[in-house]
Design a protein around this motif. Sequence first.
Motif, PDB file in Angstrom:
ATOM      1  N   ARG A 289       0.830  -1.211   0.000  1.00  0.00           N
ATOM      2  CA  ARG A 289       0.000   0.000   0.000  1.00  0.00           C
ATOM      3  C   ARG A 289       0.857   1.250   0.000  1.00  0.00           C
ATOM      4  N   THR A 290       2.006   1.226   0.685  1.00  0.00           N
ATOM      5  CA  THR A 290       2.884   2.388   0.746  1.00  0.00           C
ATOM      6  C   THR A 290       3.484   2.697  -0.620  1.00  0.00           C
ATOM      7  N   THR A 291       3.732   1.660  -1.435  1.00  0.00           N
ATOM      8  CA  THR A 291       4.240   1.900  -2.786  1.00  0.00           C
ATOM      9  C   THR A 291       3.149   2.370  -3.740  1.00  0.00           C
ATOM     10  N   GLY A 292       1.911   2.424  -3.268  1.00  0.00           N
ATOM     11  CA  GLY A 292       0.807   2.921  -4.086  1.00  0.00           C
ATOM     12  C   GLY A 292      -0.172   1.874  -4.547  1.00  0.00           C
ATOM     13  N   LEU A 293       0.064   0.592  -4.229  1.00  0.00           N
ATOM     14  CA  LEU A 293      -0.824  -0.446  -4.743  1.00  0.00           C
ATOM     15  C   LEU A 293      -2.153  -0.481  -3.982  1.00  0.00           C
ATOM     16  N   PRO A 294      -3.288  -0.532  -4.675  1.00  0.00           N
ATOM     17  CA  PRO A 294      -4.545  -0.857  -4.006  1.00  0.00           C
ATOM     18  C   PRO A 294      -4.452  -2.268  -3.434  1.00  0.00           C
ATOM     19  N   VAL A 295      -4.979  -2.471  -2.231  1.00  0.00           N
ATOM     20  CA  VAL A 295      -4.891  -3.760  -1.553  1.00  0.00           C
ATOM     21  C   VAL A 295      -6.274  -4.396  -1.497  1.00  0.00           C
ATOM     22  N   ILE A 296      -6.356  -5.654  -1.901  1.00  0.00           N
ATOM     23  CA  ILE A 296      -7.571  -6.446  -1.735  1.00  0.00           C
ATOM     24  C   ILE A 296      -7.305  -7.442  -0.618  1.00  0.00           C
ATOM     25  N   ALA A 297      -8.150  -7.455   0.412  1.00  0.00           N
ATOM     26  CA  ALA A 297      -7.908  -8.317   1.570  1.00  0.00           C
ATOM     27  C   ALA A 297      -9.214  -8.619   2.269  1.00  0.00           C
ATOM     28  N   ARG A 298      -9.170  -9.579   3.172  1.00  0.00           N
ATOM     29  CA  ARG A 298     -10.341  -9.929   3.968  1.00  0.00           C
ATOM     30  C   ARG A 298     -10.493  -8.954   5.125  1.00  0.00           C
ATOM     31  N   ALA A 299     -11.721  -8.539   5.358  1.00  0.00           N
ATOM     32  CA  ALA A 299     -12.005  -7.591   6.430  1.00  0.00           C
ATOM     33  C   ALA A 299     -11.820  -8.206   7.803  1.00  0.00           C
ATOM     34  N   ASP A 300     -11.863  -9.550   7.898  1.00  0.00           N
ATOM     35  CA  ASP A 300     -11.757 -10.194   9.198  1.00  0.00           C
ATOM     36  C   ASP A 300     -10.313 -10.563   9.549  1.00  0.00           C
ATOM     37  N   SER A 301      -9.351  -9.997   8.852  1.00  0.00           N
ATOM     38  CA  SER A 301      -7.936 -10.194   9.185  1.00  0.00           C
ATOM     39  C   SER A 301      -7.349  -8.887   9.688  1.00  0.00           C
ATOM     40  N   THR A 308      -8.392   0.978   4.426  1.00  0.00           N
ATOM     41  CA  THR A 308      -9.747   1.528   4.492  1.00  0.00           C
ATOM     42  C   THR A 308     -10.489   1.165   3.218  1.00  0.00           C
ATOM     43  N   ASP A 309     -11.616   0.486   3.376  1.00  0.00           N
ATOM     44  CA  ASP A 309     -12.378  -0.001   2.231  1.00  0.00           C
ATOM     45  C   ASP A 309     -12.812   1.154   1.334  1.00  0.00           C
ATOM     46  N   GLY A 310     -12.500   1.042   0.048  1.00  0.00           N
ATOM     47  CA  GLY A 310     -12.875   2.055  -0.917  1.00  0.00           C
ATOM     48  C   GLY A 310     -11.928   3.228  -0.981  1.00  0.00           C
ATOM     49  N   VAL A 311     -10.976   3.300  -0.058  1.00  0.00           N
ATOM     50  CA  VAL A 311     -10.031   4.419  -0.020  1.00  0.00           C
ATOM     51  C   VAL A 311      -8.617   3.942  -0.356  1.00  0.00           C
ATOM     52  N   SER A 312      -8.105   2.993   0.421  1.00  0.00           N
ATOM     53  CA  SER A 312      -6.766   2.464   0.158  1.00  0.00           C
ATOM     54  C   SER A 312      -6.805   1.038  -0.388  1.00  0.00           C
ATOM     55  N   THR A 334     -10.903   3.426 -13.438  1.00  0.00           N
ATOM     56  CA  THR A 334     -11.090   4.692 -12.719  1.00  0.00           C
ATOM     57  C   THR A 334     -10.967   4.481 -11.218  1.00  0.00           C
ATOM     58  N   LEU A 335     -11.635   3.446 -10.701  1.00  0.00           N
ATOM     59  CA  LEU A 335     -11.550   3.135  -9.278  1.00  0.00           C
ATOM     60  C   LEU A 335     -10.117   2.745  -8.909  1.00  0.00           C
ATOM     61  N   ARG A 336      -9.517   1.915  -9.742  1.00  0.00           N
ATOM     62  CA  ARG A 336      -8.165   1.441  -9.436  1.00  0.00           C
ATOM     63  C   ARG A 336      -7.170   2.604  -9.379  1.00  0.00           C
ATOM     64  N   THR A 337      -7.229   3.494 -10.340  1.00  0.00           N
ATOM     65  CA  THR A 337      -6.276   4.600 -10.358  1.00  0.00           C
ATOM     66  C   THR A 337      -6.568   5.603  -9.249  1.00  0.00           C
ATOM     67  N   ARG A 338      -7.850   5.754  -8.872  1.00  0.00           N
ATOM     68  CA  ARG A 338      -8.156   6.652  -7.753  1.00  0.00           C
ATOM     69  C   ARG A 338      -7.547   6.130  -6.461  1.00  0.00           C
ATOM     70  N   ILE A 339      -7.704   4.831  -6.194  1.00  0.00           N
ATOM     71  CA  ILE A 339      -7.131   4.251  -4.978  1.00  0.00           C
ATOM     72  C   ILE A 339      -5.611   4.313  -5.032  1.00  0.00           C
ATOM     73  N   ALA A 340      -5.036   3.984  -6.185  1.00  0.00           N
ATOM     74  CA  ALA A 340      -3.578   4.018  -6.322  1.00  0.00           C
ATOM     75  C   ALA A 340      -3.048   5.432  -6.117  1.00  0.00           C
ATOM     76  N   GLY A 341      -3.751   6.412  -6.653  1.00  0.00           N
ATOM     77  CA  GLY A 341      -3.324   7.797  -6.468  1.00  0.00           C
ATOM     78  C   GLY A 341      -3.357   8.219  -5.012  1.00  0.00           C
ATOM     79  N   HIS A 342      -4.407   7.796  -4.298  1.00  0.00           N
ATOM     80  CA  HIS A 342      -4.479   8.095  -2.864  1.00  0.00           C
ATOM     81  C   HIS A 342      -3.315   7.462  -2.125  1.00  0.00           C
ATOM     82  N   ASN A 343      -3.052   6.183  -2.378  1.00  0.00           N
ATOM     83  CA  ASN A 343      -1.984   5.496  -1.656  1.00  0.00           C
ATOM     84  C   ASN A 343      -0.614   6.083  -1.967  1.00  0.00           C
ATOM     85  N   ALA A 344      -0.399   6.470  -3.224  1.00  0.00           N
ATOM     86  CA  ALA A 344       0.893   7.029  -3.612  1.00  0.00           C
ATOM     87  C   ALA A 344       1.146   8.392  -2.979  1.00  0.00           C
ATOM     88  N   SER A 345       0.083   9.139  -2.724  1.00  0.00           N
ATOM     89  CA  SER A 345       0.242  10.510  -2.212  1.00  0.00           C
ATOM     90  C   SER A 345       0.015  10.631  -0.708  1.00  0.00           C
TER      91      SER A 345
END
Length: 368
Positions: A289-301, A308-312, A334-345
């Motif tokens: 996530r710090t390098t800018g990648l959107p992360v897909i993961a289980r909420a129960d981990s 943050t769901d929908g943000v990072s 669009t969603l992917r680049t928005r999340i990536a842009g948030h994580n990168a910045s």
Amino acid sequence: MKVALLSDCYPPRTGGIESQVSDLAVHLQAAGHEVEVFTATRGAKGERGGTVETVDGIPVHRMALQLPRDIPVNPMAPPMVRARLQGGGFDVAHVHLGVVSPFAWDMARVTTGLGMPTALTFHCVLDKAALTLRPALRTWTGQGAVLSAVSDLAAAGVRHAAPGVPVGVVPNGIAPGEWPAGPVRSTARPLRVVTATRLAPRKRVGALLRVVADAHARVGPGALVLDVFGDGAMRALLESHSAALGLGDVVRWRGSVSRSELAGHYRECDVYLSTTRLEAFGIAALEARTTGLPVIARADSGVGEVITDGVSGLLAADDAGLADALVRLTADSTLRTRIAGHNASTPPSQSWEQIADLVVGEYLRAGA
């Protein structure tokens, strides 16, 4: 403050606890504290049997035995460590524990038995082990030890094992400068999905392959590939499982690489995927996530506490939801680049400067 860090595992072994304890040692020293490490992991040149070597300016007591596969176990270490702690002028002991940490459990008995201020940090989800550990935790907290865990999820298990005892939360730390963000790719075909994990049952790599197979069947050939970084005893079995799922041209087994190499690979990828459940924190996901990648993961981990769901990233309730999220990010640039842009910045809040202060707070709590 003079600090003894005690852990089964330490570099040159690679893994979550190893990297966290070594990074903590470096950052505590940078903050002006004196640090020594006691570990059952041998050195890069085979140092063991109580040899003290200096790594990054920090004395490391190598209490390892010569065992098959360099297993970090030494039931004969307590007397030697006890003597060194007694004569070392330490102000506090910080013991780092997993579900299976024989050296660390021995060290907790040693430090509390000496009456040293002791902080015990759990890097694991105790799950079914909680009740088994209750007698030991009752004894150690009765001798003044303070408890913490690396996430709220992990802390809940510790509270179950030690009812009525305060349990702090001290997240794992990260140095954002070591994980610089890469360019955000608005168009990506194939979508480069990546994960970094030990190839062990607890990490649910088989489930990861099934999630990717589900998504691949829905998005079609050539739409995505998966790079798996890491190694372990299950690699051959998982490679066979991957082929059986029809993922021979989709999954690429990259093996173990250095931290800097992994950061470089992340910057060439598009999405990080984690299927773990009994993950106390998810440092690999935070690094991605710090390098800018959107992360897909289980909420129960534990990953759900740093994403943050929908943000990072996108969090899912189950494996079917993970496949849905992967399909969604494959199709929705669009969603992917928005999340990536948030994580990168937006750097993560778990920087070592903040985490080191929380750790010192645990030391003061132990001393009090």
